[in-house]
Enzyme design. Structure first.
Site, mmCIF file in Angstrom:
data_model
loop_
_atom_site.group_PDB
_atom_site.id
_atom_site.type_symbol
_atom_site.label_atom_id
_atom_site.label_comp_id
_atom_site.label_asym_id
_atom_site.label_seq_id
_atom_site.Cartn_x
_atom_site.Cartn_y
_atom_site.Cartn_z
ATOM 1 N NE ARG A 143 -47.954 -36.743 24.054
ATOM 2 C CZ ARG A 143 -47.510 -37.318 25.162
ATOM 3 N NH1 ARG A 143 -47.810 -38.555 25.420
ATOM 4 N NH2 ARG A 143 -46.761 -36.651 26.016
ATOM 5 C CE1 TYR A 146 -50.629 -29.418 28.794
ATOM 6 C CE2 TYR A 146 -48.823 -30.372 27.529
ATOM 7 C CZ TYR A 146 -49.271 -29.633 28.617
ATOM 8 O OH TYR A 146 -48.369 -29.103 29.499
ATOM 9 C CG ASN A 175 -40.933 -34.534 30.612
ATOM 10 O OD1 ASN A 175 -40.773 -34.091 29.464
ATOM 11 N ND2 ASN A 175 -41.735 -35.533 30.878
ATOM 12 C CB VAL A 189 -41.342 -38.337 38.124
ATOM 13 C CG1 VAL A 189 -40.763 -38.138 39.513
ATOM 14 C CG2 VAL A 189 -40.264 -38.098 37.060
ATOM 15 C CG PHE A 192 -41.163 -45.069 37.334
ATOM 16 C CD1 PHE A 192 -42.242 -45.739 36.768
ATOM 17 C CD2 PHE A 192 -39.998 -44.922 36.573
ATOM 18 C CE1 PHE A 192 -42.175 -46.238 35.470
ATOM 19 C CE2 PHE A 192 -39.920 -45.425 35.276
ATOM 20 C CZ PHE A 192 -41.002 -46.071 34.723
ATOM 21 C CB THR A 211 -34.897 -40.101 25.823
ATOM 22 O OG1 THR A 211 -35.184 -39.202 24.728
ATOM 23 C CG2 THR A 211 -34.046 -41.263 25.341
ATOM 24 N NE ARG A 212 -41.529 -37.777 27.397
ATOM 25 C CZ ARG A 212 -41.698 -38.633 26.386
ATOM 26 N NH1 ARG A 212 -40.652 -39.119 25.734
ATOM 27 N NH2 ARG A 212 -42.915 -38.990 26.014
#
Ligand code: NAD
Ligand code: UDP
Length: 312
Positions: A143, A146, A175, A189, A192, A211-212
């Protein structure tokens, strides 16, 4: 009426932003190489002559003829899937692309707006994250391309501000999702929703307890425009502070799509942040902004458009 250059305008946030700029009567020049964006997001405006579209990689120098009042730099791949597939392009657009767009703003005497990210906080040890937190980033992990590109972009923007007196604003976006996302974007998102709509199992990475905090794109863009119009340089968090585990998100997606699908567990990506939630005290106090669209409502609106795009 302002003339606004938007880089990354064919993407999720950029296209939604352009819609709002046009509504308020601004002129828009969209510069995008379509590496992760979608032509469909801008085709209508380009066809009707509502915006100027320049297909260009902003990591390479470019000029815009005529007056420019604002340069908004949103160009960058943003999905963790892209971190693996487009690592060099990400570093270049955060580094060279930021340099080129800052140079354009300086040459034109324009205000510069940087789209930064909650990823500057890395895998945060402070929760929720205020703007004063310096973060916990692994610079050499997958990551890092980024996170460090955006941290460099923030540092360069502040250097132009301090050294050249450039008028700048920096937003840290958390997010954000919405109908203009690519179906194959790879973020949770879109994954899913597409899986549920196609009757396939939802892929949870890890145990799903991470979590987000998900912000609907219209709320995000409202916050961005308020920051742009304010006197506050930033950086400022703009995001929705309602926090969900990925297990909870999967439940809400099953509810809004009425899909009877299973969950499958897949390996957690390296350095995947365990928790993320914005402290938006600053946005509330300075901009009088807070998000309005609840997750169920935003996912419902997005699912409706996704279903049409999937031909369901
Ligand atoms: P997106 O992938 O939908 O849009 C990004 C756009 O930038 C695309 O249209 C792409 O083609 C364009 N682009 C990428 N590299 C380019 C280059 N070198 N030259 C020209 N155009 C280029 O992503 P998004 O979610 O709309 O993100 C927009 C911005 O907001 C990005 O800078 C991203 O880092 C930032 N951001 C987004 C989120 C989020 O959750 N959506 C969170 C934090 C930060
Ligand atoms: N995730 C998941 N299933 C997916 C895609 C992502 O469980 O199909 C998880 C991912 O590991 C992360 C969270 O969802 O913990 C948010 O991932 P996303 O790619 O949307 O963005 P991030 O916030 O990690 O940049």
């Amino acid at each position: 009426m302002a003339r606004v250059v938007v880089t990354g305008g064919a993407g999720l946030i950029g296209a939604t932003l352009i819609g709002r700029l046009l509504d308020r009567g601004d002129e828009v020049v969209c510069v995008d190489n379509l590496i992760t964006g979608s032509w469909d997001n801008v085709a209508g405006w380009v066809g009707a002559g509502d915006i100027e579209f320049v297909r260009h990689d902003v990591s390479k120098p470019f000029e815009v003829e005529g007056r420019v009042d604002v340069v908004m730099h949103l160009a960058s791949p943003a999905s963790p899937k892209d971190f693996a597939e487009l690592p060099i392009q990400i570093m270049k657009v955060g580094g060279l692309g930021s340099h080129n767009t800052l140079g354009l703003a300086r040459a034109k005497g324009a205000r510069f707006f940087l789209a930064s990210t909650s990823e500057v906080y890395g895998d945060p040890l402070v929760h929720p994250q205020p703007e004063t937190y310096w973060g916990n980033v692994n610079p050499v992990g997958p990551r890092g391309v980024y996170d460090e590109a955006k941290r460099f972009a923030e540092a360069l923007t502040m250097a132009y501000h301090r050294h050249h007196g450039l008028d700048v604003r920096v937003v840290r976006i958390f997010n954000t999702y919405g109908p203009a996302m690519r179906l194959e974007d790879g973020r949770v998102v879109s994954n899913f929703l597409v899986q549920a709509l196609q009757g396939r199992p939802l892929t949870i990475y890890g145990d799903g307890t991470q979590t987000r905090s998900f912000c609907y794109v219209d709320d995000e863009v409202e916050g961005i425009l308020r920051l742009l119009g304010s006197d506050y340089v930033g950086p400022m968090n703009i995001g929705n502070p309602n926090e969900f585990t990925m297990l909870e998100l999967a439940e809400v997606v099953r509810e809004v799509t009425a899909a009877d699908v299973d969950i499958v567990f897949e390996p957690l990506p390296v350095d995947d942040p365990t928790q993320r939630r914005p402290d938006i005290t600053m946005a509330r106090e300075v901009l009088g902004w807070e998000p309005k669209v609840e997750l169920r409502e935003g996912l419902g609106r997005t699912a409706e458009v996704f279903a049409r795009r999937l031909g369901i």
